[in-house]
Design a protein around this motif. Structure first.
Motif, PDB file in Angstrom:
ATOM      1  N   PRO A 186       0.822  -1.215   0.000  1.00 42.65           N
ATOM      2  CA  PRO A 186       0.000   0.000   0.000  1.00 42.65           C
ATOM      3  C   PRO A 186       0.857   1.267   0.000  1.00 42.65           C
ATOM      4  O   PRO A 186       1.901   1.315   0.649  1.00 42.65           O
ATOM      5  N   GLY A 187       0.380   2.253  -0.744  1.00 44.24           N
ATOM      6  CA  GLY A 187       1.074   3.548  -0.778  1.00 44.24           C
ATOM      7  C   GLY A 187       0.144   4.641  -0.324  1.00 44.24           C
ATOM      8  O   GLY A 187       0.039   5.691  -0.963  1.00 44.24           O
ATOM      9  N   LEU A 188      -0.555   4.387   0.794  1.00 48.89           N
ATOM     10  CA  LEU A 188      -1.567   5.327   1.271  1.00 48.89           C
ATOM     11  C   LEU A 188      -0.934   6.580   1.862  1.00 48.89           C
ATOM     12  O   LEU A 188       0.060   6.505   2.592  1.00 48.89           O
ATOM     13  N   ARG A 189      -1.538   7.717   1.557  1.00 46.86           N
ATOM     14  CA  ARG A 189      -1.185   8.944   2.250  1.00 46.86           C
ATOM     15  C   ARG A 189      -1.921   8.978   3.587  1.00 46.86           C
ATOM     16  O   ARG A 189      -2.788   8.154   3.847  1.00 46.86           O
ATOM     17  N   GLU A 190      -1.575   9.942   4.413  1.00 43.05           N
ATOM     18  CA  GLU A 190      -2.197  10.030   5.733  1.00 43.05           C
ATOM     19  C   GLU A 190      -3.709  10.157   5.638  1.00 43.05           C
ATOM     20  O   GLU A 190      -4.444   9.668   6.490  1.00 43.05           O
ATOM     21  N   ASN A 191      -4.197  10.821   4.579  1.00 41.34           N
ATOM     22  CA  ASN A 191      -5.634  11.017   4.404  1.00 41.34           C
ATOM     23  C   ASN A 191      -6.313   9.842   3.700  1.00 41.34           C
ATOM     24  O   ASN A 191      -7.473   9.939   3.307  1.00 41.34           O
ATOM     25  N   GLY A 192      -5.598   8.726   3.528  1.00 37.63           N
ATOM     26  CA  GLY A 192      -6.186   7.514   2.972  1.00 37.63           C
ATOM     27  C   GLY A 192      -6.117   7.361   1.474  1.00 37.63           C
ATOM     28  O   GLY A 192      -6.421   6.294   0.938  1.00 37.63           O
ATOM     29  N   TYR A 193      -5.703   8.402   0.771  1.00 42.09           N
ATOM     30  CA  TYR A 193      -5.665   8.367  -0.693  1.00 42.09           C
ATOM     31  C   TYR A 193      -4.376   7.721  -1.185  1.00 42.09           C
ATOM     32  O   TYR A 193      -3.319   7.913  -0.603  1.00 42.09           O
ATOM     33  N   GLN A 194      -4.479   6.935  -2.266  1.00 41.31           N
ATOM     34  CA  GLN A 194      -3.287   6.354  -2.885  1.00 41.31           C
ATOM     35  C   GLN A 194      -3.136   6.889  -4.300  1.00 41.31           C
ATOM     36  O   GLN A 194      -3.894   6.512  -5.193  1.00 41.31           O
ATOM     37  N   PRO A 195      -2.163   7.757  -4.534  1.00 37.51           N
ATOM     38  CA  PRO A 195      -1.960   8.302  -5.878  1.00 37.51           C
ATOM     39  C   PRO A 195      -1.184   7.337  -6.765  1.00 37.51           C
ATOM     40  O   PRO A 195      -0.309   6.609  -6.292  1.00 37.51           O
ATOM     41  N   VAL A 196      -1.509   7.325  -8.045  1.00 39.86           N
ATOM     42  CA  VAL A 196      -0.787   6.518  -9.028  1.00 39.86           C
ATOM     43  C   VAL A 196      -0.452   7.417 -10.210  1.00 39.86           C
ATOM     44  O   VAL A 196      -1.344   8.035 -10.804  1.00 39.86           O
ATOM     45  N   ALA A 197       0.818   7.494 -10.552  1.00 39.00           N
ATOM     46  CA  ALA A 197       1.260   8.415 -11.607  1.00 39.00           C
ATOM     47  C   ALA A 197       1.163   7.811 -12.999  1.00 39.00           C
ATOM     48  O   ALA A 197       0.990   8.542 -13.985  1.00 39.00           O
TER      49      ALA A 197
END
Length: 319
Positions: A186-197
């Motif tokens: 998982p690459g979750l940010r603190e706010n729960g979102y996972q961005p994919v470039a």
């Protein structure tokens, strides 16, 4: 004979629980474990939560949503792989009762093929009941299709309950992580979102199928027969939130499948605009299906997520 079988089932369940406890000490993916996700959400202390499947996980950027709201909101992305509607409703109810700061919950309106990846053990039976009632109320499917769908779901549920295959997969990922947005760590940010470039290079057949199903969903359904069970569950959750001083609003994901169309075309037309955010008309709708805004046929990359989040925020402001 029955007693003997029951004893074996209990032993298998105890063995599985032991394996689960051992593996969880070394590897835990909060995108697949509701308890782990709830802990992360509560520690973030949001006042707005987005609940949904992996489409929500990758398509809603809380940082953009909050920025457009001049930081009046502190939102959290509770998107999870294969989160069933029943589980989504339960998560919402838990947040409403246990997290007084949460005043608004947005829930992805979905009806994906049956999966139990994110189910808590105590939610297996309620989820099967929900599935059976929804399928029973879906007049777009004949009896054979309903039976086949339910049996497939039951088979998946039983496998999930007794098999240690998911834990073996988790152990493999812990030992040899993959470089993939879904199968990798998982690459979750603190706010729960996972961005994919990353982005797709071209349109494929699955994108076109989803686009067709989504357009069908957005068309009028004057002859639709309501799925009274699914609608009643939605209305009950909305009423519960209102009684507790909160608000629940459903929203369309960035795309819909053909199977979802068959179910949701008997649900969405009977929900009010105040309780449902539908997808936009063209040309904005087209943006959610352009290869440069997707990293696979179902999920938006961070460029697509920015477009989707801005649209959702604008619609949310009118509610």
């Amino acid at each position: 004979m029955i007693i003997k079988m029951a004893k074996w089932l209990v032993l298998i369940l105890l063995f599985k629980l032991a394996v689960v406890m051992i593996v969880s000490q070394f590897y835990m993916d909060p995108r697949r474990d509701i308890d782990a996700r709830e802990k992360l959400c509560k520690s973030y202390k949001p006042n707005v939560v987005f609940i949904g499947t992996s489409r929500t996980l990758f398509s809603i950027n809380p940082a953009i949503f909050d920025s457009l709201n001049q930081q009046k909101t502190r939102s959290y992305n509770f998107g999870m792989f294969s989160l069933s509607p029943q589980s989504a409703f339960q998560v919402a109810e838990d947040l409403l009762s246990e997290s007084p700061d949460v005043n608004t919950i947005y829930i992805e309106l979905s009806a994906l093929n049956y999966s139990t990846v994110a189910l808590k053990p105590q939610q297996v039976i309620p989820d099967a009941i929900f599935r059976a009632n929804v399928m029973a109320g879906c007049s777009n499917l004949d009896w054979n299709e309903k039976t086949a769908s339910f049996l497939e779901g039951l088979n998946t549920t039983l496998f999930q309950m007794f098999s240690i295959a998911p834990q073996i997969t988790s152990a493999k990922k812990a030992l040899k992580p993959e470089n993939d947005p879904i199968e990798g760590n998982p690459g979750l940010r603190e706010n729960g979102y996972q961005p994919v470039a990353s982005a797709l290079s071209q349109t494929n057949a699955r994108i076109l199928d989803n686009f067709e199903a989504t357009q069908q969903m957005m068309a009028g359904h004057p002859q639709a027969i309501p799925n009274t069970y699914y609608i009643s569950r939605i209305n009950a959750l909305i009423a519960t939130a209102k009684l507790r001083g909160g608000k629940v609003i459903f929203f369309y994901p960035n795309n819909l499948t053909k199977v979802e169309y068959q179910v949701l075309s008997q649900v969405a037309p009977f929900l009010s605009n105040q309780n449902l955010i539908r997808l936009p008309e063209n040309p904005l709708l087209n943006e959610f299906f352009k290869p440069e805004n997707l990293f696979d046929a179902h999920h938006l990359n961070q460029k697509g997520a920015a477009i989707f989040t801005k649209f959702l925020q604008k619609e949310a402001c009118s509610r």
